[in-house]
Design an enzyme around this catalytic site. Sequence first.
Site, PDB file in Angstrom:
ATOM      1  N   ASP A 109     -34.010  18.963   6.762  1.00 25.83           N
ATOM      2  CA  ASP A 109     -32.608  18.616   6.501  1.00 25.83           C
ATOM      3  C   ASP A 109     -32.161  17.490   7.439  1.00 25.83           C
ATOM      4  O   ASP A 109     -31.386  16.608   7.049  1.00 25.83           O
ATOM      5  CB  ASP A 109     -31.740  19.863   6.720  1.00 25.83           C
ATOM      6  CG  ASP A 109     -30.375  19.773   6.070  1.00 25.83           C
ATOM      7  OD1 ASP A 109     -30.039  18.714   5.542  1.00 25.83           O
ATOM      8  OD2 ASP A 109     -29.636  20.776   6.120  1.00 25.83           O
ATOM      9  N   HIS A 128     -25.630  28.634   6.631  1.00 25.02           N
ATOM     10  CA  HIS A 128     -26.063  27.256   6.903  1.00 25.02           C
ATOM     11  C   HIS A 128     -24.793  26.417   7.098  1.00 25.02           C
ATOM     12  O   HIS A 128     -24.162  25.999   6.134  1.00 25.02           O
ATOM     13  CB  HIS A 128     -26.873  26.763   5.700  1.00 25.02           C
ATOM     14  CG  HIS A 128     -27.431  25.394   5.838  1.00 25.02           C
ATOM     15  ND1 HIS A 128     -28.779  25.133   5.917  1.00 25.02           N
ATOM     16  CD2 HIS A 128     -26.833  24.172   5.883  1.00 25.02           C
ATOM     17  CE1 HIS A 128     -28.997  23.833   6.004  1.00 25.02           C
ATOM     18  NE2 HIS A 128     -27.818  23.220   5.977  1.00 25.02           N
ATOM     19  N   CYS A 171     -26.182  14.860   4.730  1.00 20.26           N
ATOM     20  CA  CYS A 171     -26.776  15.016   3.402  1.00 20.26           C
ATOM     21  C   CYS A 171     -26.670  13.683   2.688  1.00 20.26           C
ATOM     22  O   CYS A 171     -25.560  13.162   2.523  1.00 20.26           O
ATOM     23  CB  CYS A 171     -26.085  16.112   2.591  1.00 20.26           C
ATOM     24  SG  CYS A 171     -26.831  16.284   0.946  1.00 20.26           S
ATOM     25  N   ASN A 214     -25.867  19.123  10.917  1.00 23.99           N
ATOM     26  CA  ASN A 214     -25.985  20.580  10.865  1.00 23.99           C
ATOM     27  C   ASN A 214     -25.609  21.166  12.228  1.00 23.99           C
ATOM     28  O   ASN A 214     -25.660  20.470  13.254  1.00 23.99           O
ATOM     29  CB  ASN A 214     -27.440  20.962  10.590  1.00 23.99           C
ATOM     30  CG  ASN A 214     -27.891  20.590   9.203  1.00 23.99           C
ATOM     31  OD1 ASN A 214     -27.579  21.277   8.235  1.00 23.99           O
ATOM     32  ND2 ASN A 214     -28.617  19.482   9.087  1.00 23.99           N
TER      33      ASN A 214
HETATM   34  P1  HMG Z   1     -35.014  13.172 -12.376  1.00 25.96           P
HETATM   35  O1  HMG Z   1     -34.959  11.703 -12.213  1.00 25.96           O
HETATM   36  O2  HMG Z   1     -34.017  13.803 -13.311  1.00 25.96           O
HETATM   37  O3  HMG Z   1     -36.493  13.641 -12.743  1.00 25.96           O
HETATM   38  O4  HMG Z   1     -34.832  13.819 -10.948  1.00 25.96           O
HETATM   39  P2  HMG Z   1     -37.198  13.963 -14.112  1.00 25.96           P
HETATM   40  O5  HMG Z   1     -37.370  15.433 -14.201  1.00 25.96           O
HETATM   41  O6  HMG Z   1     -36.469  13.280 -15.236  1.00 25.96           O
HETATM   42  O7  HMG Z   1     -38.597  13.244 -13.892  1.00 25.96           O
HETATM   43  C1  HMG Z   1     -38.651  11.836 -13.692  1.00 25.96           C
HETATM   44  C2  HMG Z   1     -39.953  11.493 -12.998  1.00 25.96           C
HETATM   45  O8  HMG Z   1     -39.973  12.099 -11.707  1.00 25.96           O
HETATM   46  C3  HMG Z   1     -41.204  12.013 -13.721  1.00 25.96           C
HETATM   47  O9  HMG Z   1     -42.240  11.043 -13.492  1.00 25.96           O
HETATM   48  C4  HMG Z   1     -41.553  13.261 -12.964  1.00 25.96           C
HETATM   49  O10 HMG Z   1     -42.920  13.605 -13.002  1.00 25.96           O
HETATM   50  C5  HMG Z   1     -41.171  12.859 -11.549  1.00 25.96           C
HETATM   51  P3  HMG Z   1     -42.655   9.998 -14.624  1.00 25.96           P
HETATM   52  O11 HMG Z   1     -43.087  10.869 -15.779  1.00 25.96           O
HETATM   53  O12 HMG Z   1     -41.408   9.200 -14.902  1.00 25.96           O
HETATM   54  O13 HMG Z   1     -43.743   9.216 -13.956  1.00 25.96           O
HETATM   55  N1  HMG Z   1     -40.862  14.032 -10.730  1.00 25.96           N
HETATM   56  C6  HMG Z   1     -41.385  14.300  -9.527  1.00 25.96           C
HETATM   57  N2  HMG Z   1     -42.254  13.627  -8.744  1.00 25.96           N
HETATM   58  C7  HMG Z   1     -42.591  14.201  -7.587  1.00 25.96           C
HETATM   59  N3  HMG Z   1     -42.133  15.384  -7.173  1.00 25.96           N
HETATM   60  C8  HMG Z   1     -41.253  16.068  -7.903  1.00 25.96           C
HETATM   61  C9  HMG Z   1     -40.848  15.522  -9.141  1.00 25.96           C
HETATM   62  N4  HMG Z   1     -40.015  15.952 -10.101  1.00 25.96           N
HETATM   63  C10 HMG Z   1     -40.016  15.033 -11.076  1.00 25.96           C
HETATM   64  N5  HMG Z   1     -40.807  17.250  -7.483  1.00 25.96           N
HETATM   65  C11 HMG Z   1     -35.314  15.602  -9.409  1.00 25.96           C
HETATM   66  C12 HMG Z   1     -34.802  15.221 -10.789  1.00 25.96           C
HETATM   67  C13 HMG Z   1     -34.993  17.065  -9.179  1.00 25.96           C
HETATM   68  C14 HMG Z   1     -36.799  15.355  -9.337  1.00 25.96           C
HETATM   69  C15 HMG Z   1     -34.587  14.711  -8.366  1.00 25.96           C
HETATM   70  O14 HMG Z   1     -33.230  14.809  -8.603  1.00 25.96           O
HETATM   71  C16 HMG Z   1     -34.888  15.114  -6.957  1.00 25.96           C
HETATM   72  O15 HMG Z   1     -35.993  14.986  -6.481  1.00 25.96           O
HETATM   73  N6  HMG Z   1     -33.847  15.588  -6.244  1.00 25.96           N
HETATM   74  C17 HMG Z   1     -34.011  16.067  -4.866  1.00 25.96           C
HETATM   75  C18 HMG Z   1     -32.812  15.729  -4.076  1.00 25.96           C
HETATM   76  C19 HMG Z   1     -32.906  16.309  -2.686  1.00 25.96           C
HETATM   77  O16 HMG Z   1     -33.939  16.572  -2.120  1.00 25.96           O
HETATM   78  N7  HMG Z   1     -31.725  16.482  -2.093  1.00 25.96           N
HETATM   79  C20 HMG Z   1     -31.594  16.969  -0.744  1.00 25.96           C
HETATM   80  C21 HMG Z   1     -31.635  18.450  -0.714  1.00 25.96           C
HETATM   81  S1  HMG Z   1     -30.563  18.990   0.570  1.00 25.96           S
HETATM   82  C22 HMG Z   1     -29.556  20.123  -0.137  1.00 25.96           C
HETATM   83  O17 HMG Z   1     -29.618  20.330  -1.313  1.00 25.96           O
HETATM   84  C23 HMG Z   1     -28.595  20.846   0.748  1.00 25.96           C
HETATM   85  C24 HMG Z   1     -29.263  21.803   1.712  1.00 25.96           C
HETATM   86  O18 HMG Z   1     -29.833  21.079   2.777  1.00 25.96           O
HETATM   87  C25 HMG Z   1     -28.242  22.777   2.278  1.00 25.96           C
HETATM   88  C26 HMG Z   1     -27.060  22.127   2.939  1.00 25.96           C
HETATM   89  O19 HMG Z   1     -27.245  21.245   3.815  1.00 25.96           O
HETATM   90  O20 HMG Z   1     -25.936  22.547   2.645  1.00 25.96           O
HETATM   91  C27 HMG Z   1     -30.361  22.626   1.053  1.00 25.96           C
HETATM   92 MG    MG Z   2     -27.669  21.088   6.008  1.00 26.85          MG
END
Ligand code: HMG
Ligand code: MG
Length: 327
Positions: free
Chosen positions: A21, A212, A245, A254
């Site tokens: 994070d 969190h 974030c 955090n």
């Molecule tokens: P998308 O663009 O909608 O993906 O993103 P898709 O499903 O349409 O796929 C597009 C392409 O991405 C495809 O490849 C997939 O294979 C590839 P192509 O066929 O075009 O060559 N793909 C991937 N490649 C590698 N690894 C993967 C993956 N998935 C699809 N896992 C997606 C949708 C979910 C992938 C994108 O939005 C994403 O990666 N988001 C992550 C964002 C993130 O990490 N945010 C930070 C999290 S922190 C949080 O949430 C808060 C927290 O910390 C708590 C707090 O602080 O309060 C938890």
């Molecule tokens: Mg956090």
Amino acid sequence: MVVPAPDLPARVRIHEVGARDGLQNEKATVPTEVKAEFIRRLAAAGLTTIEATSFVHPKWVPQLADAEDLFPQVSDLPVRLPVLVPNQRGLDRALALGARQVAVFASATESFAKANLNRTLDESLAVFEPVVRRAREEGADVRGYVSMCFGDPWEGPVPLHQVVRVCRALLDMGCDELSLGDTIGVATPGHVQELLSSLNEQGVPTNVLGVHFHDTYGQALSNTLAALQHGVTTVDASAGGLGGCPFAKSATGNLATEDLVWMLQGLGIETGVDLGSLVATSTWMADRLGRPSPSRTVRALSHKDAQDSQASQDSPDSQASPDSQEQ
Ligand code: HMG
Ligand code: MG
């Protein structure tokens, strides 16, 4: 020795999120070797749950694009190393490297589900369902994050029932732990107690809940204490207060792990963490990042260390002449 008050737990498990994070939010990409060393030092300081990285799309979070290189460098450490997986593709990548703890990350609001996962809230829950099922079948533990539990930068205050609905959905699909995220740091202790009570009333037991908090309004420790008084024993924190974030611009750091450990020590609550080693680790990391840690405890203790070492250099004993030292 301080004995914890009767309404407080004897021990708290810290879920350390700095390497994931924290570092996902850095402008500059941190070299993989530095991340691996950071995780090793966190483990040596006594942290037993260290979130290592995310198997998300590298274009969405370029700072964690080295997950495949990093994870094998730390996977033999004797600690839990959870990783974030947003979908089946992420789970495949994590399981292929032997990850034993994974986390899906949902939102209590539509706006953040869209910003973070490019899906509506219900679409994202539908994506998680087979991910959680398969992870459990493979014997992995599954944490379910719920972000924006208190306020959302686009939608404002978040109604309790929205959080309850998402928590129930994640538990029903098989998550064994939930983390309630105050992603933009607007919660206050009364709101924390209200949410925890509401979850209990709707059949979500306290023993599956972690908290969190972010420290935007300086409430993270007060909120933590409110959660401990309610019976929560898992607290997320980030070494040195790293974080924010990338998908919610109003999110600041955090809760710093050092600030948390300082408070818990004062309350007589066990964590297993050596505060001196942890402060040294965050100071080392701050040097790598080129800016001081925002943690008050890191600043206070590293300043005190510097003063102590200056005082010992200035003491008459250390002023002895080279001749006298040779004797
Ligand atoms: P998308 O663009 O909608 O993906 O993103 P898709 O499903 O349409 O796929 C597009 C392409 O991405 C495809 O490849 C997939 O294979 C590839 P192509 O066929 O075009 O060559 N793909 C991937 N490649 C590698 N690894 C993967 C993956 N998935 C699809 N896992 C997606 C949708 C979910 C992938 C994108 O939005 C994403 O990666 N988001 C992550 C964002 C993130 O990490 N945010 C930070 C999290 S922190 C949080 O949430 C808060 C927290 O910390 C708590 C707090 O602080 O309060 C938890
Ligand atoms: Mg956090």
